[in-house]
Design a protein around this motif. Sequence first.
Motif, PDB file in Angstrom:
ATOM      1  N   THR A 286      13.385  23.257  19.973  1.00 11.77           N
ATOM      2  CA  THR A 286      12.551  22.966  18.879  1.00 11.77           C
ATOM      3  C   THR A 286      12.119  20.888  18.248  1.00 11.77           C
ATOM      4  OG1 THR A 286      13.710  23.280  17.039  1.00 11.77           O
ATOM      5  CG2 THR A 286      12.487  24.833  17.100  1.00 11.77           C
TER       6      THR A 286
ATOM      7  N   MET B  29       5.333  26.339  15.486  1.00 12.56           N
ATOM      8  CA  MET B  29       5.825  25.659  14.672  1.00 12.56           C
ATOM      9  C   MET B  29       5.276  25.591  13.442  1.00 12.56           C
ATOM     10  SD  MET B  29       8.900  22.947  15.580  1.00 12.56           S
ATOM     11  CE  MET B  29       8.755  22.871  17.521  1.00 12.56           C
ATOM     12  N   ASP B  30       5.895  26.640  11.926  1.00 12.77           N
ATOM     13  CA  ASP B  30       5.029  26.247  11.292  1.00 12.77           C
ATOM     14  C   ASP B  30       4.841  24.346  10.008  1.00 12.77           C
ATOM     15  OD1 ASP B  30       7.806  26.742   9.606  1.00 12.77           O
ATOM     16  OD2 ASP B  30       7.944  28.345   9.720  1.00 12.77           O
TER      17      ASP B  30
ATOM     18  N   VAL C 122      11.892  18.587  11.443  1.00  8.59           N
ATOM     19  CA  VAL C 122      12.179  18.820  13.467  1.00  8.59           C
ATOM     20  C   VAL C 122      11.827  17.338  13.304  1.00  8.59           C
ATOM     21  CG1 VAL C 122      10.975  18.545  15.644  1.00  8.59           C
ATOM     22  CG2 VAL C 122      11.714  20.850  13.921  1.00  8.59           C
TER      23      VAL C 122
ATOM     24  N   THR D 141       9.316  24.060   9.611  1.00  4.67           N
ATOM     25  CA  THR D 141      10.133  23.729  10.906  1.00  4.67           C
ATOM     26  C   THR D 141       9.438  22.759  11.293  1.00  4.67           C
ATOM     27  OG1 THR D 141       9.411  26.281  10.851  1.00  4.67           O
ATOM     28  CG2 THR D 141      10.135  24.679  12.701  1.00  4.67           C
TER      29      THR D 141
END
Length: 148
Positions: free
Chosen positions: A47, A72-73, A80, A76
């Motif tokens: 990710t 990606m939500d 990241v 998340t």
Amino acid sequence: MKTTEMAKNIAEPEIYRLDEQVGFMLRRATQRHLAIFNNLMPDFTPTQFAALAKLCELGPVSQNELGRQTAMDAATIKGVIDRLRKRGYVTTRPDPGDQRRIQIVPTGDGRTAYLERVTAAQEITARTLEPLSPRERGEFLDLLGRMT
């Protein structure tokens, strides 16, 4: 009608074999891909590299847009970006078109880290698809693209 007679009249369901289910096979393929990724790029998570690669491709974007572009939500992508920021690979700045919005921007170190790993990323894809013939690789990627 007795219970035993009723049971005889009910058609037996088709046998469910886990090994033949799409979700199970996709999970196994993902596990293979992640093992290859971790071997060739141990200093990034998939990710993190995806976010950095997409950011280097797109240029400055909002965190929400980067999340959409990398599937990606919100939680998340925030985590990241926080980890990439701590490593000095991204920074933030006000959006020139809307001062209320913050853009995520790759730093020079972030662009260098990305460029230094492009060959490894390409090798990860090649090794993941290695069991397939060149024609099958194209078909497989096309089919996956149609599913997403």
